[in-house]
Scaffold this motif. Structure first.
Motif, PDB file in Angstrom:
ATOM      1  N   LYS A 139       0.815  -1.217   0.000  1.00  0.00           N
ATOM      2  CA  LYS A 139       0.000   0.000   0.000  1.00  0.00           C
ATOM      3  C   LYS A 139       0.848   1.265   0.000  1.00  0.00           C
ATOM      4  O   LYS A 139       0.431   2.300  -0.516  1.00  0.00           O
ATOM      5  N   ASP A 140       2.046   1.203   0.586  1.00  0.00           N
ATOM      6  CA  ASP A 140       2.862   2.397   0.776  1.00  0.00           C
ATOM      7  C   ASP A 140       4.104   2.328  -0.119  1.00  0.00           C
ATOM      8  O   ASP A 140       5.018   1.538   0.136  1.00  0.00           O
ATOM      9  N   TYR A 141       4.131   3.133  -1.164  1.00  0.00           N
ATOM     10  CA  TYR A 141       5.281   3.113  -2.072  1.00  0.00           C
ATOM     11  C   TYR A 141       6.545   3.635  -1.392  1.00  0.00           C
ATOM     12  O   TYR A 141       7.663   3.199  -1.703  1.00  0.00           O
ATOM     13  N   GLN A 142       6.395   4.565  -0.441  1.00  0.00           N
ATOM     14  CA  GLN A 142       7.573   5.153   0.190  1.00  0.00           C
ATOM     15  C   GLN A 142       8.368   4.120   0.980  1.00  0.00           C
ATOM     16  O   GLN A 142       9.605   4.108   0.944  1.00  0.00           O
ATOM     17  N   SER A 143       7.677   3.237   1.691  1.00  0.00           N
ATOM     18  CA  SER A 143       8.386   2.273   2.528  1.00  0.00           C
ATOM     19  C   SER A 143       9.173   1.281   1.679  1.00  0.00           C
ATOM     20  O   SER A 143      10.311   0.945   2.012  1.00  0.00           O
ATOM     21  N   ILE A 144       8.597   0.811   0.556  1.00  0.00           N
ATOM     22  CA  ILE A 144       9.338  -0.161  -0.243  1.00  0.00           C
ATOM     23  C   ILE A 144      10.526   0.500  -0.932  1.00  0.00           C
ATOM     24  O   ILE A 144      11.601  -0.092  -1.038  1.00  0.00           O
ATOM     25  N   LEU A 145      10.352   1.748  -1.385  1.00  0.00           N
ATOM     26  CA  LEU A 145      11.467   2.445  -2.016  1.00  0.00           C
ATOM     27  C   LEU A 145      12.552   2.786  -0.995  1.00  0.00           C
ATOM     28  O   LEU A 145      13.749   2.697  -1.288  1.00  0.00           O
ATOM     29  N   MET A 146      12.131   3.157   0.217  1.00  0.00           N
ATOM     30  CA  MET A 146      13.098   3.525   1.245  1.00  0.00           C
ATOM     31  C   MET A 146      13.914   2.319   1.695  1.00  0.00           C
ATOM     32  O   MET A 146      15.143   2.400   1.850  1.00  0.00           O
ATOM     33  N   ASN A 147      13.257   1.192   1.902  1.00  0.00           N
ATOM     34  CA  ASN A 147      13.983  -0.016   2.300  1.00  0.00           C
ATOM     35  C   ASN A 147      14.991  -0.435   1.231  1.00  0.00           C
ATOM     36  O   ASN A 147      16.118  -0.826   1.540  1.00  0.00           O
ATOM     37  N   LYS A 148      14.576  -0.351  -0.025  1.00  0.00           N
ATOM     38  CA  LYS A 148      15.475  -0.696  -1.125  1.00  0.00           C
ATOM     39  C   LYS A 148      16.615   0.316  -1.220  1.00  0.00           C
ATOM     40  O   LYS A 148      17.770  -0.048  -1.472  1.00  0.00           O
ATOM     41  N   LEU A 149      16.298   1.590  -1.022  1.00  0.00           N
ATOM     42  CA  LEU A 149      17.320   2.637  -1.078  1.00  0.00           C
ATOM     43  C   LEU A 149      18.408   2.385  -0.047  1.00  0.00           C
ATOM     44  O   LEU A 149      19.606   2.465  -0.348  1.00  0.00           O
ATOM     45  N   ILE A 150      18.013   2.076   1.193  1.00  0.00           N
ATOM     46  CA  ILE A 150      18.999   1.864   2.253  1.00  0.00           C
ATOM     47  C   ILE A 150      19.843   0.630   1.962  1.00  0.00           C
ATOM     48  O   ILE A 150      21.069   0.643   2.132  1.00  0.00           O
ATOM     49  N   ALA A 151      19.212  -0.447   1.488  1.00  0.00           N
ATOM     50  CA  ALA A 151      19.977  -1.648   1.144  1.00  0.00           C
ATOM     51  C   ALA A 151      20.983  -1.361   0.033  1.00  0.00           C
ATOM     52  O   ALA A 151      22.151  -1.751   0.107  1.00  0.00           O
ATOM     53  N   ASN A 152      20.538  -0.661  -1.009  1.00  0.00           N
ATOM     54  CA  ASN A 152      21.445  -0.306  -2.101  1.00  0.00           C
ATOM     55  C   ASN A 152      22.557   0.621  -1.642  1.00  0.00           C
ATOM     56  O   ASN A 152      23.703   0.522  -2.101  1.00  0.00           O
TER      57      ASN A 152
END
Length: 297
Positions: A172-185
């Motif tokens: 439901k929340d695009y920000q959380s999935i992008l943020m988690n991926k951003l930090i991992a990357n």
């Protein structure tokens, strides 16, 4: 469904191969030579098992035939999006777009597009392009999808791969999935470049692991997401699950290509500056990767 994929790199070919088993796929490539190869040979998918699979697809140079599709995936590097934007603006606004990029710097551009429905997605799979029509699937993960713009019920119209090796999960929340991926990357990609190692060494070598933790602590002060320990443990898990993989940024360096360091650490540093925070270790790692990139290119 009639599915378009802009970009003939590793992710574009991976999506084309798996979605092509149950949908009509058109790959849009930068070079006519690659489009010809794909039209003649299809996509060769190398995965577990004794034999490769070949999936028939259509291919066109970018800009051709992009108005008669049910959905279009944009699978190019984030730094290529500004040059791609004129083509995106020619796509009818009723066709949904799905953007698959690292980082979050491209969200501002998405706001300027007229399309009624826009998805963002992050990809956890390991994939490597062998040549213009061959991709190897090196690690099973998930594709995480969320609606950025439009109805939250759009997932009913999203193409499914119908293959357990290529699960698609909706959020439901695009920000959380992008943020988690951003930090991992932000942690895995630059450090594998600096130490010139595969992903697993970042948690196997105790000294590399200390730098990983130090960078995480700094980045978390800028993006204080819920459940700090769980987020860090998930990053460690990614390193362990893809321990034999070469990160995309290290592969770019090895091949003499531009990296996405500005879209990843550069974005984090800009947000930190706006919030009045100084990320000493992150800044050092950013400058080191930029230096390595300049030497290799």
């Amino acid at each position: 469904m009639r599915v378009g994929i802009i970009g003939g790199g590793s992710l574009g070919l991976l999506f084309g191969a798996y979605l092509g088993k149950s949908h009509e796929i058109t790959i849009f490539t930068r070079r006519e030579e690659q489009a010809q190869e794909l039209n003649e040979k299809g996509i060769r998918l190398q995965f577990q098992g004794p034999e490769d699979r070949v999936i028939k697809v259509k291919a066109e140079p970018i800009g051709n035939g992009m108005s008669d599709l049910d959905i279009i995936f944009i699978a190019v590097k984030q730094y290529d999006l500004p040059n791609l934007k004129p083509f995106l603006l020619t796509i009818p606004a009723n066709i949904p777009l799905c953007f698959i990029q690292n980082g979050m710097g491209h969200l501002e551009m998405l706001n300027s597009l007229p399309h009624a429905s826009i998805f963002t997605a992050t990809v956890e799979h390991g994939a490597k392009r062998g040549n213009d029509w061959t991709v190897s699937h090196n690690g099973i993960g998930r594709t995480n999808v969320a609606v950025y713009k439009g109805s939250l019920h759009l997932e009913d119209e999203f193409p499914q791969a119908l293959d357990p090796a290529f699960p698609i999960c909706f959020h439901k929340d695009y920000q959380s999935i992008l943020m988690n991926k951003l930090i991992a990357n932000a942690l895995i990609n630059p450090l594998t470049v600096i130490f010139c190692v595969k992903n697993g060494r970042l948690v196997e070598n105790p000294y590399y692991y200390e730098i990983l933790k130090l960078m995480f602590e700094e980045i978390y002060t800028v993006f204080p997401l819920d459940d700090k320990e769980s987020i860090f443990n998930s990053i460690v898990g990614i390193c362990e699950n893809t321990k034999n993989n070469t990160s995309s940024m290290l592969k770019d360096i090895q091949d003499g290509r531009k990296t996405e360091i500005d879209a990843i650490l550069g974005y984090i540093l800009k947000v930190a500056e706006r919030k009045g925070r100084k990320l000493t270790t992150v800044q050092m790692v950013y400058v080191m990767v930029k230096g390595i990139e300049q030497e290799r290119r």
